[in-house]
Design a protein around this motif. Structure first.
Motif, PDB file in Angstrom:
ATOM      1  N   GLY A 164      -0.937  10.283  14.555  1.00  0.00           N
ATOM      2  CA  GLY A 164       0.343  10.978  14.592  1.00  0.00           C
ATOM      3  C   GLY A 164       1.493  10.116  15.059  1.00  0.00           C
ATOM      4  O   GLY A 164       2.643  10.505  14.949  1.00  0.00           O
ATOM      5  N   ASP A 165       1.177   8.921  15.574  1.00  0.00           N
ATOM      6  CA  ASP A 165       2.248   8.046  16.040  1.00  0.00           C
ATOM      7  C   ASP A 165       2.402   6.803  15.153  1.00  0.00           C
ATOM      8  O   ASP A 165       3.093   5.863  15.505  1.00  0.00           O
ATOM      9  CB  ASP A 165       2.019   7.614  17.488  1.00  0.00           C
ATOM     10  CG  ASP A 165       0.749   6.811  17.678  1.00  0.00           C
ATOM     11  OD1 ASP A 165      -0.119   6.809  16.777  1.00  0.00           O
ATOM     12  OD2 ASP A 165       0.625   6.177  18.742  1.00  0.00           O
ATOM     13  N   GLU A 166       1.794   6.843  13.970  1.00  0.00           N
ATOM     14  CA  GLU A 166       1.785   5.667  13.110  1.00  0.00           C
ATOM     15  C   GLU A 166       2.741   5.783  11.931  1.00  0.00           C
ATOM     16  O   GLU A 166       3.105   6.869  11.517  1.00  0.00           O
ATOM     17  CB  GLU A 166       0.367   5.404  12.587  1.00  0.00           C
ATOM     18  CG  GLU A 166      -0.141   6.435  11.613  1.00  0.00           C
ATOM     19  CD  GLU A 166      -0.761   7.657  12.265  1.00  0.00           C
ATOM     20  OE1 GLU A 166      -1.247   8.503  11.504  1.00  0.00           O
ATOM     21  OE2 GLU A 166      -0.757   7.802  13.488  1.00  0.00           O
ATOM     22  N   MET A 167       3.132   4.619  11.432  1.00  0.00           N
ATOM     23  CA  MET A 167       3.767   4.498  10.127  1.00  0.00           C
ATOM     24  C   MET A 167       2.969   3.428   9.408  1.00  0.00           C
ATOM     25  O   MET A 167       2.961   2.262   9.810  1.00  0.00           O
ATOM     26  CB  MET A 167       5.215   4.074  10.207  1.00  0.00           C
ATOM     27  CG  MET A 167       5.819   3.960   8.815  1.00  0.00           C
ATOM     28  SD  MET A 167       7.454   3.249   8.805  1.00  0.00           S
ATOM     29  CE  MET A 167       7.354   2.315   7.299  1.00  0.00           C
ATOM     30  N   LEU A 168       2.251   3.829   8.365  1.00  0.00           N
ATOM     31  CA  LEU A 168       1.354   2.928   7.660  1.00  0.00           C
ATOM     32  C   LEU A 168       1.740   2.797   6.198  1.00  0.00           C
ATOM     33  O   LEU A 168       2.135   3.781   5.562  1.00  0.00           O
ATOM     34  CB  LEU A 168      -0.086   3.451   7.721  1.00  0.00           C
ATOM     35  CG  LEU A 168      -0.704   3.635   9.086  1.00  0.00           C
ATOM     36  CD1 LEU A 168      -2.054   4.322   8.959  1.00  0.00           C
ATOM     37  CD2 LEU A 168      -0.858   2.297   9.776  1.00  0.00           C
ATOM     38  N   LEU A 169       1.590   1.593   5.677  1.00  0.00           N
ATOM     39  CA  LEU A 169       1.687   1.384   4.247  1.00  0.00           C
ATOM     40  C   LEU A 169       0.327   1.775   3.684  1.00  0.00           C
ATOM     41  O   LEU A 169      -0.651   1.055   3.844  1.00  0.00           O
ATOM     42  CB  LEU A 169       2.004  -0.082   3.944  1.00  0.00           C
ATOM     43  CG  LEU A 169       2.024  -0.502   2.487  1.00  0.00           C
ATOM     44  CD1 LEU A 169       3.002   0.344   1.671  1.00  0.00           C
ATOM     45  CD2 LEU A 169       2.355  -1.978   2.369  1.00  0.00           C
ATOM     46  N   ALA A 170       0.242   2.964   3.095  1.00  0.00           N
ATOM     47  CA  ALA A 170      -1.044   3.493   2.634  1.00  0.00           C
ATOM     48  C   ALA A 170      -1.496   2.830   1.341  1.00  0.00           C
ATOM     49  O   ALA A 170      -2.667   2.486   1.200  1.00  0.00           O
ATOM     50  CB  ALA A 170      -0.956   5.005   2.452  1.00  0.00           C
ATOM     51  N   SER A 171      -0.571   2.632   0.387  1.00  0.00           N
ATOM     52  CA  SER A 171      -0.945   1.985  -0.865  1.00  0.00           C
ATOM     53  C   SER A 171       0.299   1.544  -1.634  1.00  0.00           C
ATOM     54  O   SER A 171       1.408   2.019  -1.382  1.00  0.00           O
ATOM     55  CB  SER A 171      -1.793   2.910  -1.733  1.00  0.00           C
ATOM     56  OG  SER A 171      -1.031   3.998  -2.203  1.00  0.00           O
ATOM     57  N   LEU A 172       0.047   0.641  -2.572  1.00  0.00           N
ATOM     58  CA  LEU A 172       1.086   0.156  -3.481  1.00  0.00           C
ATOM     59  C   LEU A 172       0.564   0.252  -4.903  1.00  0.00           C
ATOM     60  O   LEU A 172      -0.623   0.025  -5.143  1.00  0.00           O
ATOM     61  CB  LEU A 172       1.393  -1.319  -3.230  1.00  0.00           C
ATOM     62  CG  LEU A 172       2.155  -1.713  -1.991  1.00  0.00           C
ATOM     63  CD1 LEU A 172       2.285  -3.228  -1.919  1.00  0.00           C
ATOM     64  CD2 LEU A 172       3.515  -1.074  -1.959  1.00  0.00           C
ATOM     65  N   GLU A 173       1.448   0.554  -5.824  1.00  0.00           N
ATOM     66  CA  GLU A 173       1.137   0.437  -7.239  1.00  0.00           C
ATOM     67  C   GLU A 173       2.028  -0.668  -7.775  1.00  0.00           C
ATOM     68  O   GLU A 173       3.248  -0.615  -7.645  1.00  0.00           O
ATOM     69  CB  GLU A 173       1.397   1.746  -7.975  1.00  0.00           C
ATOM     70  CG  GLU A 173       0.383   2.814  -7.653  1.00  0.00           C
ATOM     71  CD  GLU A 173       0.605   4.097  -8.425  1.00  0.00           C
ATOM     72  OE1 GLU A 173       1.274   4.058  -9.498  1.00  0.00           O
ATOM     73  OE2 GLU A 173       0.123   5.133  -7.960  1.00  0.00           O
TER      74      GLU A 173
END
Length: 120
Positions: free
Chosen positions: A102-111
């Protein structure tokens, strides 16, 4: 604006990944942002076009997935959802919890758009 600097950092990471894969363009960026991250998704989305102008990711679609607030209870061992302003265990009501999400900002995926290699 804090979100502009977040966008610039994000784009540095996106550009490195795109370069590593020989991409021509970034089509989509998926982010996972928690409510306790300190990043406001609407402000980030507004800042993105300015930060991305002239880059390989200028036309990328941005998708933001909210990340739930979850806690691990020290007393009963349960991992439960929690409210951002009440980090209590939902199983036993204890306030002896540790934040696990809940305290994260993540790059989950790229296309990425990667050119096909020329056939020989």
């Amino acid at each position: 604006m804090h979100e502009l600097s977040v966008c610039l950092s994000l784009l540095d990471q996106v550009k490195r990944i795109a370069q590593d894969h020989g991409a021509e363009r970034v089509e989509r960026i998926r982010l996972r942002i928690g409510p306790l991250s300190g990043v406001e998704a609407p402000l980030l989305l507004n800042a993105y076009p300015l930060a991305a102008a002239g880059t390989i990711a200028a036309e990328a679609e941005i998708e933001v997935e909210p990340s739930p607030v979850r806690v691990h209870c020290v007393d009963c061992g349960a991992e439960t959802d929690a409210s951002p302003n009440r980090l209590l265990c939902r199983d036993c009501g204890s306030h002896h919890t540790r934040l696990t999400s809940g305290d994260e900002m993540l790059l989950a995926s790229l296309e990425l758009s990667v050119p096909e290699e020329a056939e020989t």
